[in-house]
Design a protein around this motif. Structure first.
Motif, PDB file in Angstrom:
ATOM      1  N   ARG A 307       0.823  -1.215   0.000  1.00 35.76           N
ATOM      2  CA  ARG A 307       0.000   0.000   0.000  1.00 35.76           C
ATOM      3  C   ARG A 307       0.855   1.263   0.000  1.00 35.76           C
ATOM      4  NH1 ARG A 307      -1.338   3.685   3.400  1.00 35.76           N
ATOM      5  NH2 ARG A 307      -0.290   2.626   5.126  1.00 35.76           N
ATOM      6  N   ILE A 308       1.903   1.288   0.818  1.00 38.74           N
ATOM      7  CA  ILE A 308       2.717   2.501   0.916  1.00 38.74           C
ATOM      8  C   ILE A 308       3.477   2.741  -0.374  1.00 38.74           C
ATOM      9  CG2 ILE A 308       4.636   3.587   2.130  1.00 38.74           C
ATOM     10  CD1 ILE A 308       3.740   2.140   4.654  1.00 38.74           C
ATOM     11  N   ALA A 309       4.083   1.691  -0.934  1.00 37.13           N
ATOM     12  CA  ALA A 309       4.818   1.844  -2.190  1.00 37.13           C
ATOM     13  C   ALA A 309       3.894   2.301  -3.308  1.00 37.13           C
ATOM     14  CB  ALA A 309       5.500   0.535  -2.561  1.00 37.13           C
ATOM     15  N   ALA A 310       2.712   1.714  -3.386  1.00 32.99           N
ATOM     16  CA  ALA A 310       1.757   2.096  -4.427  1.00 32.99           C
ATOM     17  C   ALA A 310       1.363   3.562  -4.287  1.00 32.99           C
ATOM     18  CB  ALA A 310       0.525   1.203  -4.362  1.00 32.99           C
ATOM     19  N   ASP A 311       1.176   4.003  -3.053  1.00 29.54           N
ATOM     20  CA  ASP A 311       0.810   5.398  -2.820  1.00 29.54           C
ATOM     21  C   ASP A 311       1.933   6.337  -3.248  1.00 29.54           C
ATOM     22  OD1 ASP A 311      -0.659   7.639  -1.777  1.00 29.54           O
ATOM     23  OD2 ASP A 311       0.587   7.551   0.021  1.00 29.54           O
ATOM     24  N   LEU A 312       3.150   6.035  -2.851  1.00 28.00           N
ATOM     25  CA  LEU A 312       4.267   6.932  -3.134  1.00 28.00           C
ATOM     26  C   LEU A 312       4.690   6.919  -4.600  1.00 28.00           C
ATOM     27  CD1 LEU A 312       6.453   6.221   0.024  1.00 28.00           C
ATOM     28  CD2 LEU A 312       5.125   8.292  -0.450  1.00 28.00           C
ATOM     29  N   LEU A 313       4.405   5.829  -5.311  1.00 26.46           N
ATOM     30  CA  LEU A 313       4.796   5.728  -6.717  1.00 26.46           C
ATOM     31  C   LEU A 313       3.682   6.112  -7.679  1.00 26.46           C
ATOM     32  CD1 LEU A 313       6.887   2.421  -6.647  1.00 26.46           C
ATOM     33  CD2 LEU A 313       7.752   4.752  -6.795  1.00 26.46           C
ATOM     34  N   SER A 314       2.486   6.335  -7.177  1.00 24.10           N
ATOM     35  CA  SER A 314       1.359   6.707  -8.040  1.00 24.10           C
ATOM     36  C   SER A 314       1.557   8.108  -8.617  1.00 24.10           C
ATOM     37  CB  SER A 314       0.049   6.671  -7.258  1.00 24.10           C
ATOM     38  OG  SER A 314      -0.275   5.364  -6.849  1.00 24.10           O
ATOM     39  N   ASP A 315       1.034   8.321  -9.820  1.00 25.96           N
ATOM     40  CA  ASP A 315       1.074   9.654 -10.412  1.00 25.96           C
ATOM     41  C   ASP A 315       0.151  10.592  -9.643  1.00 25.96           C
ATOM     42  OD1 ASP A 315       2.808   8.826 -12.372  1.00 25.96           O
ATOM     43  OD2 ASP A 315       1.235   8.504 -13.871  1.00 25.96           O
ATOM     44  N   PRO A 316       0.609  11.807  -9.342  1.00 30.36           N
ATOM     45  CA  PRO A 316      -0.277  12.786  -8.717  1.00 30.36           C
ATOM     46  C   PRO A 316      -1.439  13.137  -9.642  1.00 30.36           C
ATOM     47  CG  PRO A 316       2.022  13.468  -8.558  1.00 30.36           C
ATOM     48  CD  PRO A 316       1.970  12.312  -9.518  1.00 30.36           C
ATOM     49  N   PRO A 317      -2.565  13.574  -9.088  1.00 33.00           N
ATOM     50  CA  PRO A 317      -3.681  13.996  -9.943  1.00 33.00           C
ATOM     51  C   PRO A 317      -3.229  15.102 -10.897  1.00 33.00           C
ATOM     52  CG  PRO A 317      -4.370  13.838  -7.649  1.00 33.00           C
ATOM     53  CD  PRO A 317      -2.880  13.657  -7.651  1.00 33.00           C
ATOM     54  N   GLY A 318      -3.592  14.939 -12.145  1.00 26.21           N
ATOM     55  CA  GLY A 318      -3.273  15.952 -13.142  1.00 26.21           C
ATOM     56  C   GLY A 318      -1.969  15.743 -13.874  1.00 26.21           C
ATOM     57  N   PHE A 319      -1.176  14.735 -13.477  1.00 24.52           N
ATOM     58  CA  PHE A 319       0.064  14.511 -14.208  1.00 24.52           C
ATOM     59  C   PHE A 319      -0.237  13.895 -15.562  1.00 24.52           C
ATOM     60  CE2 PHE A 319       3.640  11.711 -15.410  1.00 24.52           C
ATOM     61  CZ  PHE A 319       4.583  12.697 -15.639  1.00 24.52           C
ATOM     62  N   ASP A 320       0.328  14.464 -16.608  1.00 22.09           N
ATOM     63  CA  ASP A 320       0.132  13.999 -17.979  1.00 22.09           C
ATOM     64  C   ASP A 320       1.335  13.148 -18.374  1.00 22.09           C
ATOM     65  OD1 ASP A 320      -0.331  13.579 -20.642  1.00 22.09           O
ATOM     66  OD2 ASP A 320      -0.376  15.696 -21.208  1.00 22.09           O
ATOM     67  N   ARG A 321       1.096  11.865 -18.599  1.00 21.24           N
ATOM     68  CA  ARG A 321       2.205  10.965 -18.920  1.00 21.24           C
ATOM     69  C   ARG A 321       2.785  11.204 -20.316  1.00 21.24           C
ATOM     70  NH1 ARG A 321       3.631   7.524 -15.256  1.00 21.24           N
ATOM     71  NH2 ARG A 321       4.811   6.270 -16.752  1.00 21.24           N
ATOM     72  N   ALA A 322       2.190  12.106 -21.078  1.00 18.92           N
ATOM     73  CA  ALA A 322       2.819  12.505 -22.332  1.00 18.92           C
ATOM     74  C   ALA A 322       4.138  13.227 -22.082  1.00 18.92           C
ATOM     75  CB  ALA A 322       1.873  13.412 -23.123  1.00 18.92           C
ATOM     76  N   GLN A 323       4.356  13.685 -20.835  1.00 13.54           N
ATOM     77  CA  GLN A 323       5.629  14.327 -20.490  1.00 13.54           C
ATOM     78  C   GLN A 323       6.774  13.319 -20.383  1.00 13.54           C
ATOM     79  OE1 GLN A 323       5.298  17.336 -17.213  1.00 13.54           O
ATOM     80  NE2 GLN A 323       3.154  16.708 -17.194  1.00 13.54           N
ATOM     81  N   VAL A 324       6.447  12.048 -20.185  1.00 16.18           N
ATOM     82  CA  VAL A 324       7.493  11.048 -19.929  1.00 16.18           C
ATOM     83  C   VAL A 324       8.431  10.887 -21.124  1.00 16.18           C
ATOM     84  CG1 VAL A 324       7.944   8.632 -19.373  1.00 16.18           C
ATOM     85  CG2 VAL A 324       6.110   9.861 -18.190  1.00 16.18           C
ATOM     86  N   PRO A 325       7.933  10.626 -22.337  1.00 11.29           N
ATOM     87  CA  PRO A 325       8.876  10.478 -23.453  1.00 11.29           C
ATOM     88  C   PRO A 325       9.655  11.748 -23.753  1.00 11.29           C
ATOM     89  CG  PRO A 325       6.595  10.432 -24.229  1.00 11.29           C
ATOM     90  CD  PRO A 325       6.543  10.322 -22.750  1.00 11.29           C
ATOM     91  N   VAL A 326       9.083  12.907 -23.455  1.00 12.14           N
ATOM     92  CA  VAL A 326       9.812  14.167 -23.652  1.00 12.14           C
ATOM     93  C   VAL A 326      11.006  14.230 -22.698  1.00 12.14           C
ATOM     94  CG1 VAL A 326       9.655  16.684 -23.546  1.00 12.14           C
ATOM     95  CG2 VAL A 326       7.739  15.354 -24.450  1.00 12.14           C
ATOM     96  N   ALA A 327      10.770  13.884 -21.422  1.00  8.31           N
ATOM     97  CA  ALA A 327      11.856  13.876 -20.448  1.00  8.31           C
ATOM     98  C   ALA A 327      12.915  12.843 -20.831  1.00  8.31           C
ATOM     99  CB  ALA A 327      11.308  13.587 -19.056  1.00  8.31           C
ATOM    100  N   GLN A 328      12.478  11.673 -21.295  1.00 10.90           N
ATOM    101  CA  GLN A 328      13.432  10.640 -21.712  1.00 10.90           C
ATOM    102  C   GLN A 328      14.290  11.130 -22.873  1.00 10.90           C
ATOM    103  OE1 GLN A 328      10.711   7.436 -22.497  1.00 10.90           O
ATOM    104  NE2 GLN A 328      10.779   6.671 -20.399  1.00 10.90           N
ATOM    105  N   ALA A 329      13.682  11.838 -23.811  1.00  8.94           N
ATOM    106  CA  ALA A 329      14.436  12.365 -24.951  1.00  8.94           C
ATOM    107  C   ALA A 329      15.489  13.366 -24.491  1.00  8.94           C
ATOM    108  CB  ALA A 329      13.484  13.014 -25.949  1.00  8.94           C
ATOM    109  N   ARG A 330      15.182  14.124 -23.450  1.00  5.14           N
ATOM    110  CA  ARG A 330      16.154  15.091 -22.927  1.00  5.14           C
ATOM    111  C   ARG A 330      17.326  14.378 -22.247  1.00  5.14           C
ATOM    112  NH1 ARG A 330      11.684  19.427 -20.592  1.00  5.14           N
ATOM    113  NH2 ARG A 330      11.236  20.407 -22.617  1.00  5.14           N
ATOM    114  N   ILE A 331      17.039  13.266 -21.585  1.00  7.59           N
ATOM    115  CA  ILE A 331      18.125  12.480 -20.989  1.00  7.59           C
ATOM    116  C   ILE A 331      19.038  11.931 -22.079  1.00  7.59           C
ATOM    117  CG2 ILE A 331      18.642  10.389 -19.674  1.00  7.59           C
ATOM    118  CD1 ILE A 331      15.950  10.898 -18.165  1.00  7.59           C
TER     119      ILE A 331
END
Length: 341
Positions: A307-331
Motif C-alpha cells: 500500500r505505501i509503495a503504491a501510494d508513493l509511486l502513483s502519479d499525482p492527480p493531473g500529471f500527464d504521462r505525455a511528459q514522460v517520453p519528452v523527459a526521456q528524450a532530454r536524458i
C-alpha cells in the motif's frame, strides 16, 4: 550548434541502421547480481514477457556497434531493469549500449539491504558492470569504455551522485532526519510506515527516531571514483546524506531530473538541494506535476506493490504521462552532447 546537430545526426544514423533492440544477460563480477544489457542489433524485435512486463526485444541477437558508447543504469530500491526499459530503448535507438546491474540485496527480489548498506556497494557494482561488458567479446571490440554514461533513479540517483564525485555519510542522514523527520518522513523511514494524520503519528515518529539513531551511527565518509564514467544523470536522487560541497563542482557533467510533487524524496531536501549547491549542474528535465515514480516506464503494476509503495509511486492527480517520453528524450540528448565526439 553545428557540433550538436552533427551529434544528433550521427545518433539518428545509428538508429536507422538497426532493426531492433537486443537483450542479453551477463554474469556479475565478484558475486554481484546479473547485468542486463540492451543494445543495437539488426535482428527484429520479438515479444518477450518478463513478469508483468511485455517487452519487444531480440534476445541474444548479434550486436551492432551503434555509436560506440555505454550507459550504465542504476535502478531504485526494489527495482528492476524493466521499469526503465522505455528509456533504455530510446538510448539504444540513439546508438547506445545500456547495462543494468542488479543491485545486491536491494532489487525486486528483496530489499533487505536497502539504504546505506546497499549505497556503499552500488557504485562498485556500477564499475563492475562496466567490467562485465568490457570482458564480453560481443561488446568489447566496439565500445569506447573510457567515456561511459551513468544514469540512476532514486537510490540509483544516490549512486549517480556518488559516481559524479559526491561523498556521503550515514551520520548526515541521521542529522537530517532528526531535524526534518515529519517534513521528509518517507525518505527517513522508507516503506516501513507513513504518517496518517491521526493520534498514532507521535508514536510513529518516536519509534522512527529511535531506530534511526540506532542504525545510523556511522560517521565515515563514502565515495567512489571511476574515471571511465564521463557523464551522469541523477533522477529524483536521494541526497540528504551528501556533503553538498562535494557536489558544488562535480568531477564530470551532472544532470538532474526533478519531479515537483515527489512525496517520497521531497525535492527541497533532495534534488533542489543538489541544484542549489551545484555550480555546473544541468536541469535536464523539470516536471512540476510529477511524482516520485512518474518517470518509471513502463509503469510497475501498482496493485502488486504494498500500500505505501503504491501510494508513493502513483502519479499525482493531473500529471500527464505525455511528459514522460519528452523527459526521456532530454536524458538521451544530454548523453549525446556529453559523450559523443
Amino acid at each position: 550548434m553545428k557540433r550538436y546537430l552533427l551529434t544528433c545526426l550521427l545518433a539518428l544514423g545509428a538508429a536507422w541502421a538497426q532493426a531492433g533492440v537486443g537483450l542479453t544477460t551477463l554474469p556479475g563480477q565478484q558475486g554481484d547480481g546479473p547485468v542486463t544489457v540492451f543494445y543495437p542489433t539488426a535482428a527484429a524485435d520479438q515479444p518477450l514477457q518478463r513478469g508483468a512486463f511485455a517487452l519487444q526485444v531480440a534476445v541474444d541477437a548479434a550486436p551492432l556497434p551503434g555509436n560506440g558508447h555505454l550507459v550504465v543504469m542504476s535502478h531504485g530500491s526494489g527495482g528492476a531493469p524493466w521499469v526503465h526499459s522505455d528509456l533504455a530503448r530510446k538510448l539504444v535507438e540513439a546508438g547506445f549500449t545500456v547495462a543494468f546491474p542488479e543491485h545486491l540485496g536491494d532489487n525486486y527480489k528483496g530489499m533487505g539491504d536497502a539504504g546505506p548498506v546497499s549505497w556503499r556497494r552500488r557504485p562498485l557494482e556500477v564499475s563492475r558492470a562496466i567490467d562485465s561488458v568490457a570482458q564480453d567479446r560481443r561488446f568489447a571490440a566496439h565500445l569506447a569504455l573510457d567515456k561511459v554514461g551513468m544514469y540512476g533513479m532514486s537510490a540509483g540517483g544516490h549512486t549517480a551522485l556518488s559516481m559524479a564525485g559526491g561523498r556521503w555519510s550515514p551520520s548526515l542522514m541521521r542529522q537530517h532526519c532528526e531535524q526534518h523527520l515529519e517534513e521528509d518522513f518517507s525518505s527517513c523511514v522508507g516503506l516501513a510506515t507513513q504518517l496518517r494524520g491521526n493520534f498514532l503519528d507521535d508514536l510513529r515518529k518516536a519509534v522512527a527516531i529511535r531506530v534511526i539513531r540506532y542504525r545510523l551511527v556511522d560517521s565515515n565518509w563514502y565515495s567512489h571514483t571511476d574515471n571511465r564514467v564521463a557523464a551522469v544523470v541523477a533522477e529524483v536522487p536521494y541526497a540528504v546524506d551528501f556533503d553538498l560541497q562535494s557536489l558544488a563542482h562535480p568531477r564530470v557533467p551532472l544532470g538532474i531530473v526533478r519531479a515537483g510533487q515527489d512525496r517520497w524524496l521531497v525535492p527541497r531536501f533532495h534534488a533542489d538541494a543538489v541544484l542549489q549547491a551545484c555550480k555546473t549542474c544541468v536541469l535536464v528535465a523539470d516536471l512540476p506535476t510529477a511524482g516520485h515514480g512518474s518517470l518509471l516506464s513502463p509503469r510497475p503494476p501498482l496493485q502488486d506493490l504494498g500500500r505505501i509503495a503504491a501510494d508513493l509511486l502513483s502519479d499525482p492527480p493531473g500529471f500527464d504521462r505525455a511528459q514522460v517520453p519528452v523527459a526521456q528524450a532530454r536524458i538521451v540528448s544530454f548523453f549525446q552532447q556529453k559523450l559523443l565526439p
